[in-house]
Design an enzyme around this catalytic site. Structure first.
Site, PDB file in Angstrom:
ATOM      1  CD  GLU A 290      -2.187  -1.322   0.478  1.00 30.51           C
ATOM      2  OE1 GLU A 290      -3.532  -0.589  -0.597  1.00 30.51           O
ATOM      3  OE2 GLU A 290      -3.204  -2.337  -0.535  1.00 30.51           O
ATOM      4  CD1 TRP A 293      -1.847  -0.124  -3.455  1.00 35.75           C
ATOM      5  CD2 TRP A 293      -2.099   1.009  -5.494  1.00 35.75           C
ATOM      6  NE1 TRP A 293      -2.436  -1.017  -4.925  1.00 35.75           N
ATOM      7  CE2 TRP A 293      -2.782  -0.356  -6.132  1.00 35.75           C
ATOM      8  CE3 TRP A 293      -1.644   1.410  -6.957  1.00 35.75           C
ATOM      9  CZ2 TRP A 293      -2.397  -0.443  -6.830  1.00 35.75           C
ATOM     10  CZ3 TRP A 293      -2.323   1.680  -7.546  1.00 35.75           C
ATOM     11  CH2 TRP A 293      -2.846   0.221  -7.924  1.00 35.75           C
ATOM     12  CD1 TRP A 324     -16.971  18.822 -15.277  1.00 38.57           C
ATOM     13  CD2 TRP A 324     -16.909  18.774 -12.912  1.00 38.57           C
ATOM     14  NE1 TRP A 324     -15.407  19.369 -15.110  1.00 38.57           N
ATOM     15  CE2 TRP A 324     -15.737  19.646 -13.263  1.00 38.57           C
ATOM     16  CE3 TRP A 324     -17.096  18.519 -11.618  1.00 38.57           C
ATOM     17  CZ2 TRP A 324     -14.838  19.906 -12.239  1.00 38.57           C
ATOM     18  CZ3 TRP A 324     -16.597  19.275 -11.066  1.00 38.57           C
ATOM     19  CH2 TRP A 324     -14.822  19.497 -11.202  1.00 38.57           C
ATOM     20  CG  ASN A 363      -8.993   1.305   0.619  1.00 35.43           C
ATOM     21  OD1 ASN A 363      -8.618   2.190  -0.219  1.00 35.43           O
ATOM     22  ND2 ASN A 363      -8.876   0.371  -0.133  1.00 35.43           N
ATOM     23  CD1 TRP A 381     -13.176  10.954 -14.150  1.00 37.09           C
ATOM     24  CD2 TRP A 381     -12.584  11.771 -12.753  1.00 37.09           C
ATOM     25  NE1 TRP A 381     -12.479  11.529 -14.839  1.00 37.09           N
ATOM     26  CE2 TRP A 381     -11.675  12.300 -14.464  1.00 37.09           C
ATOM     27  CE3 TRP A 381     -11.408  12.200 -11.503  1.00 37.09           C
ATOM     28  CZ2 TRP A 381     -10.410  13.184 -14.906  1.00 37.09           C
ATOM     29  CZ3 TRP A 381     -10.249  13.487 -11.971  1.00 37.09           C
ATOM     30  CH2 TRP A 381      -9.789  13.499 -13.084  1.00 37.09           C
ATOM     31  CD1 TRP A 404     -11.575  10.072  -5.664  1.00 33.39           C
ATOM     32  CD2 TRP A 404     -13.111   9.987  -6.885  1.00 33.39           C
ATOM     33  NE1 TRP A 404     -12.107  10.896  -4.902  1.00 33.39           N
ATOM     34  CE2 TRP A 404     -13.284  10.610  -5.180  1.00 33.39           C
ATOM     35  CE3 TRP A 404     -14.131   9.267  -7.504  1.00 33.39           C
ATOM     36  CZ2 TRP A 404     -14.634  10.851  -4.780  1.00 33.39           C
ATOM     37  CZ3 TRP A 404     -15.147   9.077  -6.962  1.00 33.39           C
ATOM     38  CH2 TRP A 404     -15.900  10.570  -5.871  1.00 33.39           C
TER      39      TRP A 404
END
Ligand code: FAD
Length: 495
Positions: A290, A293, A324, A363, A381, A404
């Protein structure tokens, strides 16, 4: 960054510019400043915006204030004083301090994002104009910028090979903590430590984890002692709260990433490591994965800063997301329902209420919530990215953007667009007894678990009188989303 030297020299006075490294232990730039200069002036530049901000809000600023207060106290105990200056631009505040103090150098840590990097370049240029030197150090990531490139000397775009190469690289070791810092002999004026009033914000009312370096280190120890060895499985159970909860500490630099990794390596190779079984070792490996990441996200943003403005995958640019564009009232209304945690999907709502109440979200739930926004509501997003970065105490520009885009199917190494999660199935899998849902949605306290993971049979079957019906039907929403992607990709091919 231009010609920024890294070899320390001897200075009378140096400035340490605190940015996202709000700690005294294992702070490479501060350590280097304390070795290179007789006197060190620690400075925090407080941003000058007021009321509204696209990328932050009261809950984050409250946390920041708590961290700064503690940092100022810690510096006082080692003979120093943290100077606060408000400015539109950090280089302007630092220029004034160079003039006031006659400092010959500025020390700081490099930032992974393009705004931070642009400011570093301004600071370095400004320092040169004043006849001073600027020293940038690595701190935020374990491996940054060009340190890890693929066989063709190009940045990695896929996590798997990146992580394998990452694991092989030797990790930088922590530097000693700072025990004494000599202040310059002149009285340098400082503003008071900022409070929410500085940004004209009202208290958030959120119950966050405790701010500051001391609390962060206690969290690290607690995690290692209590949860790390079972992390691989327990991290997937939101109700267990068994992940590290260190993300805000890494975001604000209350903890050093090197120390976190060193503690893991110690566990794997130190005294007592022989007693670790394969599951425990896998757990430590998963946790380190992680952290890889996190480095991956930062190197992606460094090499592809355009992801802040557009989709990483060029084929996914121009998708007709809802909510949006201006004049999309229906999209805007759906976005507000999602933000308020009133979608009628209990796991999604529980996550958004956890976020509101604590400035944090688990998470696994973040993934469900983000997939729901993009794949069930077809909202952009970027609307989710913005909301998260305003509300998450750990809101981190690189991690947030990468994740995202991953959930939206537009990113590097992203979840393929056609793999659309079913929020009901996710709910049954990750919160089978409904403990997490009931914790954050008290109105569903008396609802049996089985009912929490399926849409009500009809309008009369509401889960609770004051709990909304699901705002979409997942199957139909899924079909519409698939159609949106497929049509877009077909248009792309015809271009
Ligand atoms: C849509 C979405 C948005 C996200 N936004 C952020 C964000 O703004 N800031 C942030 O720190 N994390 C973000 N994450 C990643 C992840 O959810 C959080 O890091 C994690 O939940 C923090 O809890 P923890 O510290 O207990 O994590 P742990 O599971 O204990 O992980 C340890 C550390 O590894 C890092 N990490 C874990 N997962 C990831 C990941 N997927 N990507 C990058 N780093 C990771 C974090 O620094 C974390 O503290 C996001 C994930 C999603 C799906």
């Amino acid at each position: 960054m231009g010609k920024m030297s890294t070899a320390p020299h001897r200075f009378h006075t140096a400035i340490h510019w605190f940015r996202r490294d709000l700690r005294l232990h294992d702070n490479p730039a501060l350590h280097a400043a304390s070795r290179a200069a007789e006197c060190v002036l620690p400075v925090y530049v407080v941003s000058a915006w007021r009321r509204q901000h696209g990328w932050t809000s009261a809950v984050r600023q409250e946390f920041l204030c708590g961290c700064l207060e503690e940092l100022a106290r810690s510096l006082a105990t080692i003979g120093s004083r943290l100077i606060f200056r408000t400015a539109e631009r950090a280089d302007e505040a630092l220029a004034a301090l160079l003039v006031e103090t006659g400092a010959q150098a500025i020390f700081f840590h490099r930032d992974p994002d393009p705004y931070g990097i642009a400011m570093e370049e301004k600071v370095a240029a400004m320092a040169r104009r004043h006849g001073a030197e600027a020293f940038g150090y690595k701190d935020t990531a374990l491996h940054e910028r060009d340190e890890l490139l693929n066989g063709s000397d190009r940045p990695y775009r896929v996590y798997g090979p990146y992580a394998r190469a990452w694991a092989k690289l030797e990790k930088p070791a922590p530097v000693p903590g700072i025990r004494r810092l000599l202040a310059p002999p002149i009285d340098v004026p400082s503003e008071p430590a900022p409070t929410l009033a500085h940004w004209q914000l009202a208290p958030s009312g959120a119950d966050t984890v405790a701010p500051g370096e001391r609390a962060a280190r206690a969290r690290l120890t607690r995690f290692i002692e209590k949860h790390l060895l079972g992390y691989r499985v327990a991290r997937e159970v939101p109700a267990d709260e068994a992940s590290s909860r260190l993300s805000q500490d890494l975001r604000w630099g209350l903890l050093s990433i090197r120390e976190v990794v060193a503690r893991c390596h110690e566990l794997l190779a130190g005294e007592g490591s022989a007693a670790l079984d394969a599951t425990a070792r896998e757990s430590v490996g998963k946790f380190l994965g992680e952290l890889a990441w996190r480095d991956f996200a930062m190197q992606l943003l460094f090499h592809f800063p355009e992801v802040l403005a557009t989709e990483f995958n060029p084929a996914m640019r121009g998708l007709p997301w809802r909510g949006w564009r201006k004049n999309d009232a229906a999209g805007a209304a759906d976005l507000r329902r999602w933000q308020a945690g009133e979608t009628g999907f209990p796991l999604v709502d529980a996550g958004l209420r956890q976020l509101r109440a604590t400035g944090f979200m688990h998470n696994r739930v973040r993934i469900v919530v983000a997939m729901f926004l993009t794949k069930d509501l077809r909202l952009h997003w970027r609307a989710g990215e913005r909301f998260f970065s305003q509300r998450l105490v750990d809101g981190e520009i690189a991690n947030n953007n990468m994740n995202w885009q991953w959930c939206a199917g537009t990113g590097a190494d992203a979840a393929p667009y056609f793999r659309i999660q079913n929020p009901w199935t996710q709910s049954a899998r990750h919160d089978p007894h409904g403990d997490y849902i009931r914790r954050w949605l008290p109105e569903l306290r008396d609802v049996p678990a089985a009912k929490l993971h399926a849409p009500p049979a009809g309008p009369r079957e509401r889960l609770a009188p004051n709990y909304p019906l699901p705002m979409v039907e997942h199957g139909a929403a899924r079909e519409e989303t698939l159609a949106m992607f497929q049509q877009h990709l077909q248009e792309q091919r015809q271009k």
